[in-house]
Design a protein around this motif. Structure first.
Motif, PDB file in Angstrom:
ATOM      1  N   ASP A  39       0.831  -1.206   0.000  1.00 22.62           N
ATOM      2  CA  ASP A  39       0.000   0.000   0.000  1.00 22.62           C
ATOM      3  C   ASP A  39       0.865   1.255   0.000  1.00 22.62           C
ATOM      4  OD1 ASP A  39      -2.369   1.411  -0.078  1.00 22.62           O
ATOM      5  OD2 ASP A  39      -2.709   1.317   2.084  1.00 22.62           O
ATOM      6  N   CYS A  40       1.803   1.298  -0.974  1.00 20.55           N
ATOM      7  CA  CYS A  40       2.669   2.460  -1.171  1.00 20.55           C
ATOM      8  C   CYS A  40       3.559   2.717   0.054  1.00 20.55           C
ATOM      9  CB  CYS A  40       1.843   3.705  -1.505  1.00 20.55           C
ATOM     10  SG  CYS A  40       2.733   4.991  -2.409  1.00 20.55           S
ATOM     11  N   SER A  41       4.231   1.660   0.514  1.00 25.03           N
ATOM     12  CA  SER A  41       5.127   1.788   1.664  1.00 25.03           C
ATOM     13  C   SER A  41       6.311   2.690   1.331  1.00 25.03           C
ATOM     14  CB  SER A  41       5.648   0.411   2.082  1.00 25.03           C
ATOM     15  OG  SER A  41       4.603  -0.429   2.505  1.00 25.03           O
ATOM     16  N   THR A  42       6.852   3.359   2.360  1.00 18.43           N
ATOM     17  CA  THR A  42       7.984   4.282   2.178  1.00 18.43           C
ATOM     18  C   THR A  42       9.181   3.911   3.045  1.00 18.43           C
ATOM     19  OG1 THR A  42       7.089   5.774   3.885  1.00 18.43           O
ATOM     20  CG2 THR A  42       6.426   6.191   1.601  1.00 18.43           C
ATOM     21  N   ASP A  43       9.130   2.769   3.724  1.00 23.57           N
ATOM     22  CA  ASP A  43      10.178   2.426   4.700  1.00 23.57           C
ATOM     23  C   ASP A  43      11.032   1.237   4.271  1.00 23.57           C
ATOM     24  OD1 ASP A  43       8.351   0.380   4.937  1.00 23.57           O
ATOM     25  OD2 ASP A  43       8.484   0.268   7.131  1.00 23.57           O
ATOM     26  N   GLY A  44      10.941   0.813   3.031  1.00 23.54           N
ATOM     27  CA  GLY A  44      11.693  -0.348   2.585  1.00 23.54           C
ATOM     28  C   GLY A  44      10.888  -1.625   2.543  1.00 23.54           C
ATOM     29  N   THR A  45       9.624  -1.582   3.006  1.00 20.39           N
ATOM     30  CA  THR A  45       8.779  -2.776   2.937  1.00 20.39           C
ATOM     31  C   THR A  45       8.635  -3.255   1.491  1.00 20.39           C
ATOM     32  OG1 THR A  45       7.518  -2.133   4.912  1.00 20.39           O
ATOM     33  CG2 THR A  45       6.481  -3.701   3.415  1.00 20.39           C
ATOM     34  N   GLY A  46       8.508  -2.313   0.561  1.00 17.62           N
ATOM     35  CA  GLY A  46       8.329  -2.677  -0.839  1.00 17.62           C
ATOM     36  C   GLY A  46       9.462  -3.525  -1.377  1.00 17.62           C
ATOM     37  N   GLU A  47      10.700  -3.206  -0.976  1.00  9.86           N
ATOM     38  CA  GLU A  47      11.850  -3.994  -1.435  1.00  9.86           C
ATOM     39  C   GLU A  47      11.788  -5.417  -0.895  1.00  9.86           C
ATOM     40  OE1 GLU A  47      11.855  -0.961  -0.380  1.00  9.86           O
ATOM     41  OE2 GLU A  47      12.880   0.257  -1.901  1.00  9.86           O
ATOM     42  N   LEU A  48      11.357  -5.577   0.357  1.00  9.28           N
ATOM     43  CA  LEU A  48      11.199  -6.925   0.920  1.00  9.28           C
ATOM     44  C   LEU A  48      10.164  -7.723   0.115  1.00  9.28           C
ATOM     45  CD1 LEU A  48      11.080  -6.218   4.779  1.00  9.28           C
ATOM     46  CD2 LEU A  48      12.986  -7.166   3.469  1.00  9.28           C
ATOM     47  N   LEU A  49       9.087  -7.060  -0.276  1.00  6.85           N
ATOM     48  CA  LEU A  49       8.030  -7.751  -1.005  1.00  6.85           C
ATOM     49  C   LEU A  49       8.478  -8.096  -2.429  1.00  6.85           C
ATOM     50  CD1 LEU A  49       4.879  -5.746   0.166  1.00  6.85           C
ATOM     51  CD2 LEU A  49       5.865  -7.833   1.122  1.00  6.85           C
ATOM     52  N   GLU A  50       9.286  -7.254  -3.020  1.00  2.79           N
ATOM     53  CA  GLU A  50       9.809  -7.575  -4.352  1.00  2.79           C
ATOM     54  C   GLU A  50      10.664  -8.840  -4.307  1.00  2.79           C
ATOM     55  OE1 GLU A  50      11.844  -4.096  -5.646  1.00  2.79           O
ATOM     56  OE2 GLU A  50      10.007  -2.923  -5.939  1.00  2.79           O
ATOM     57  N   ARG A  51      11.487  -8.971  -3.266  1.00  5.74           N
ATOM     58  CA  ARG A  51      12.281 -10.202  -3.129  1.00  5.74           C
ATOM     59  C   ARG A  51      11.378 -11.398  -2.869  1.00  5.74           C
ATOM     60  NH1 ARG A  51      15.928  -6.755  -0.327  1.00  5.74           N
ATOM     61  NH2 ARG A  51      15.240  -7.489   1.722  1.00  5.74           N
ATOM     62  N   ALA A  52      10.353 -11.200  -2.020  1.00  6.55           N
ATOM     63  CA  ALA A  52       9.451 -12.309  -1.710  1.00  6.55           C
ATOM     64  C   ALA A  52       8.706 -12.775  -2.953  1.00  6.55           C
ATOM     65  CB  ALA A  52       8.453 -11.882  -0.633  1.00  6.55           C
ATOM     66  N   ALA A  53       8.354 -11.838  -3.834  1.00 10.61           N
ATOM     67  CA  ALA A  53       7.642 -12.220  -5.056  1.00 10.61           C
ATOM     68  C   ALA A  53       8.471 -13.142  -5.930  1.00 10.61           C
ATOM     69  CB  ALA A  53       7.253 -10.965  -5.833  1.00 10.61           C
ATOM     70  N   ARG A  54       9.810 -13.074  -5.773  1.00 11.26           N
ATOM     71  CA  ARG A  54      10.692 -13.953  -6.562  1.00 11.26           C
ATOM     72  C   ARG A  54      10.963 -15.275  -5.878  1.00 11.26           C
ATOM     73  NH1 ARG A  54      13.391  -8.865  -7.065  1.00 11.26           N
ATOM     74  NH2 ARG A  54      14.952  -9.519  -5.506  1.00 11.26           N
ATOM     75  N   THR A  55      10.844 -15.323  -4.548  1.00  7.72           N
ATOM     76  CA  THR A  55      11.295 -16.510  -3.817  1.00  7.72           C
ATOM     77  C   THR A  55      10.189 -17.266  -3.086  1.00  7.72           C
ATOM     78  OG1 THR A  55      11.814 -15.168  -1.855  1.00  7.72           O
ATOM     79  CG2 THR A  55      13.581 -15.473  -3.482  1.00  7.72           C
ATOM     80  N   LEU A  56       9.097 -16.603  -2.737  1.00  4.13           N
ATOM     81  CA  LEU A  56       8.029 -17.241  -1.967  1.00  4.13           C
ATOM     82  C   LEU A  56       7.093 -17.982  -2.920  1.00  4.13           C
ATOM     83  CD1 LEU A  56       6.352 -17.671   0.651  1.00  4.13           C
ATOM     84  CD2 LEU A  56       5.272 -15.449   0.195  1.00  4.13           C
ATOM     85  N   PRO A  57       6.919 -19.279  -2.749  1.00  3.11           N
ATOM     86  CA  PRO A  57       6.019 -20.018  -3.646  1.00  3.11           C
ATOM     87  C   PRO A  57       4.599 -19.450  -3.605  1.00  3.11           C
ATOM     88  CG  PRO A  57       7.362 -21.530  -2.346  1.00  3.11           C
ATOM     89  CD  PRO A  57       7.594 -20.169  -1.778  1.00  3.11           C
ATOM     90  N   GLY A  58       4.048 -19.205  -4.766  1.00  2.03           N
ATOM     91  CA  GLY A  58       2.680 -18.717  -4.859  1.00  2.03           C
ATOM     92  C   GLY A  58       2.503 -17.234  -4.658  1.00  2.03           C
ATOM     93  N   ALA A  59       3.590 -16.466  -4.464  1.00  2.00           N
ATOM     94  CA  ALA A  59       3.478 -15.035  -4.179  1.00  2.00           C
ATOM     95  C   ALA A  59       3.187 -14.236  -5.438  1.00  2.00           C
ATOM     96  CB  ALA A  59       4.760 -14.525  -3.523  1.00  2.00           C
ATOM     97  N   VAL A  60       2.284 -13.259  -5.302  1.00  2.00           N
ATOM     98  CA  VAL A  60       1.971 -12.303  -6.366  1.00  2.00           C
ATOM     99  C   VAL A  60       2.029 -10.916  -5.741  1.00  2.00           C
ATOM    100  CG1 VAL A  60       0.254 -11.515  -8.032  1.00  2.00           C
ATOM    101  CG2 VAL A  60       0.443 -13.968  -7.507  1.00  2.00           C
ATOM    102  N   LEU A  61       2.893 -10.045  -6.270  1.00  2.00           N
ATOM    103  CA  LEU A  61       3.033  -8.691  -5.729  1.00  2.00           C
ATOM    104  C   LEU A  61       2.063  -7.751  -6.423  1.00  2.00           C
ATOM    105  CD1 LEU A  61       4.442  -6.629  -3.939  1.00  2.00           C
ATOM    106  CD2 LEU A  61       6.218  -6.405  -5.706  1.00  2.00           C
ATOM    107  N   LEU A  62       1.291  -7.003  -5.620  1.00  2.09           N
ATOM    108  CA  LEU A  62       0.308  -6.050  -6.131  1.00  2.09           C
ATOM    109  C   LEU A  62       0.613  -4.677  -5.521  1.00  2.09           C
ATOM    110  CD1 LEU A  62      -2.882  -8.267  -5.615  1.00  2.09           C
ATOM    111  CD2 LEU A  62      -1.644  -7.910  -7.757  1.00  2.09           C
TER     112      LEU A  62
END
Length: 331
Positions: A39-62
C-alpha cells in the motif's frame, strides 16, 4: 484455479514483514496463492516484497500507486484472487506452520460459507488466546443466530477478517468486499454484512494466527483524524441494519455496540490531538442524535453507570440550544 487465495496488505511494516513472509512460506502449497499488496510503503517494505515475489512459492506482488488504507488494499487483493477459498493476513502478524491447510480442511469438511477461528494476541512478550465469542464448535449454523444477544459479546464483536476462511461464492456475491477508504473499523460493516448475508458458518477454534497488538506503527496507536472513521463505519452498520428484514430484532445490538465503541474512544481521548478530540466530541454527539431514540434509550439503560452517564452527557451536547433552554426553564 488455486484452492486458496490469501490477501496480505503491507504498509510500512519493514520490522515485522519478515515474520509474516516466513510464516507464509511455512504454509505454502502448490495450490495456494499469496497476494502481497504493497500500500505504497515508504520504509523499505516494498523492497522486501519484491524479493518475496521472486522466492516465496505462490506469491503475487500487487503494488499501489498511492496509499489507500487497509480496506482498499484488501479489495485490491480480492480483485486479483483466483482461489476457491479466501483468507486474510495483515503484514505485521504471522501464522503458525500449517494453519492455512488445517483451516482449509475444516471448512471443506463442514461445507459452509465461512469459518471463524480463534487467535493468539501478542502484546510485547505476553501471549493470550482470544476465542470466537460463539459457543458451539465445528457445528454449522445460520450466521444470523450469532449476532445476538445485544447485551453480551457475540460473533459480530469479533470482527477480525483474518480470523477465518471464506468460500469464493461470498466474494462473487459481493459480501467479502470492504468499504473503500475506511482507515479504521473497516472490519465492522464487513462482519455485520457477513453475518446477515451468508447462509452458513461455523466456529472451529484453531488459534494459529498471531496478532500483534499495541505496536507503534498500528493506526490504533495514532491519535489523528483517521481514528474517527469508526463513526462512518458504524453509521454504515446502522444504515444497513435498518434496511434489513429483521431490523427490529437486530437494531438494538447495532446501537448498543456503537455506543460502546464511542465510550471506548472517550476513555482514551487524551491520546488524540486536541483538534481531533474536539471533533470526536462533536461527531459522537451527532451520531447519538441520529440513532433511533427509543432504541438508544434502552441501550443506555442497559449499560453500566459510568458509560451510560458519559454517553448521556455527550448526547445532551447535540440537542438544539432552544430545546435545552426550554427544558432548563421548565425545570
Amino acid at each position: 484455479m488455486p484452492k486458496l487465495s490469501v490477501v496480505v496488505p503491507f504498509y510500512n511494516v519493514r520490522t515485522y514483514a519478515p515474520d509474516a513472509l516466513r510464516s507464509l512460506e511455512a504454509n505454502a502449497r502448490d495450490d495456494f496463492e499469496f497476494l502481497l499488496v504493497d500500500d505504497c510503503s515508504t520504509d523499505g517494505t516494498g523492497e522486501l516484497l519484491e524479493r518475496a515475489a521472486r522466492t516465496l512459492p505462490g506469491a503475487v506482488l500487487l503494488p499501489h500507486g498511492q496509499n489507500g488504507g487497509l480496506a482498499t488494499a484488501r479489495n485490491t487483493g480480492l480483485d486479483a484472487a483466483r482461489g476457491e477459498y479466501l483468507a486474510f493476513l495483515d503484514g505485521d502478524d504471522w501464522l503458525a506452520p500449517g494453519h492455512l491447510a488445517g483451516t482449509l480442511a475444516a471448512i471443506e469438511a463442514l461445507g459452509c460459507d465461512f469459518v471463524r477461528t480463534d487467535h493468539v494476541q501478542c502484546t510485547g512478550r505476553a501471549r493470550s488466546v482470544q476465542r470466537v465469542p460463539y459457543g458451539p464448535q465445528s457445528l454449522v449454523a445460520d450466521p444470523r443466530t450469532a449476532i445476538l444477544p445485544s447485551d453480551r459479546a457475540t460473533s459480530v464483536d469479533y470482527p477480525y477478517a483474518w480470523a477465518g476462511m471464506y468460500h469464493r461464492r461470498l466474494l462473487d456475491r459481493g459480501v467479502l468486499r470492504f468499504t473503500d477508504g475506511l482507515r479504521t473499523a473497516e472490519d465492522r460493516p464487513w462482519i455485520w454484512r457477513l453475518h446477515r448475508e451468508a447462509e452458513s458458518f461455523a466456529a472451529v477454534g484453531m488459534p494459529g494466527i498471531f496478532y500483534r497488538r499495541g505496536i507503534s506503527t498500528s493506526l490504533t496507536q495514532i491519535g489523528d483524524e483517521r481514528q474517527l472513521d469508526f463513526i462512518r463505519a458504524f453509521d454504515q452498520v446502522l444504515a444497513e441494519t435498518a434496511a434489513d428484514r429483521e431490523s427490529d430484532r437486530l437494531m438494538p445490538k447495532a446501537v448498543r455496540t456503537y455506543c460502546a465503541i464511542i465510550a471506548h474512544h472517550f476513555g482514551s481521548i487524551e491520546r488524540y490531538e486536541p483538534a481531533v478530540a474536539r471533533k470526536l466530541r462533536s461527531m459522537s454527539a451527532a451520531a447519538l442524535g441520529r440513532m433511533p431514540r427509543d432504541v438508544l434509550d434502552r441501550a443506555l439503560d442497559s449499560m453500566d453507570a459510568d458509560r451510560s452517564a458519559l454517553l448521556r452527557r455527550v448526547r445532551r451536547a447535540h440537542r438544539p440550544l432552544g430545546r435545552r433552554t426550554a427544558r432548563g426553564a421548565a425545570a
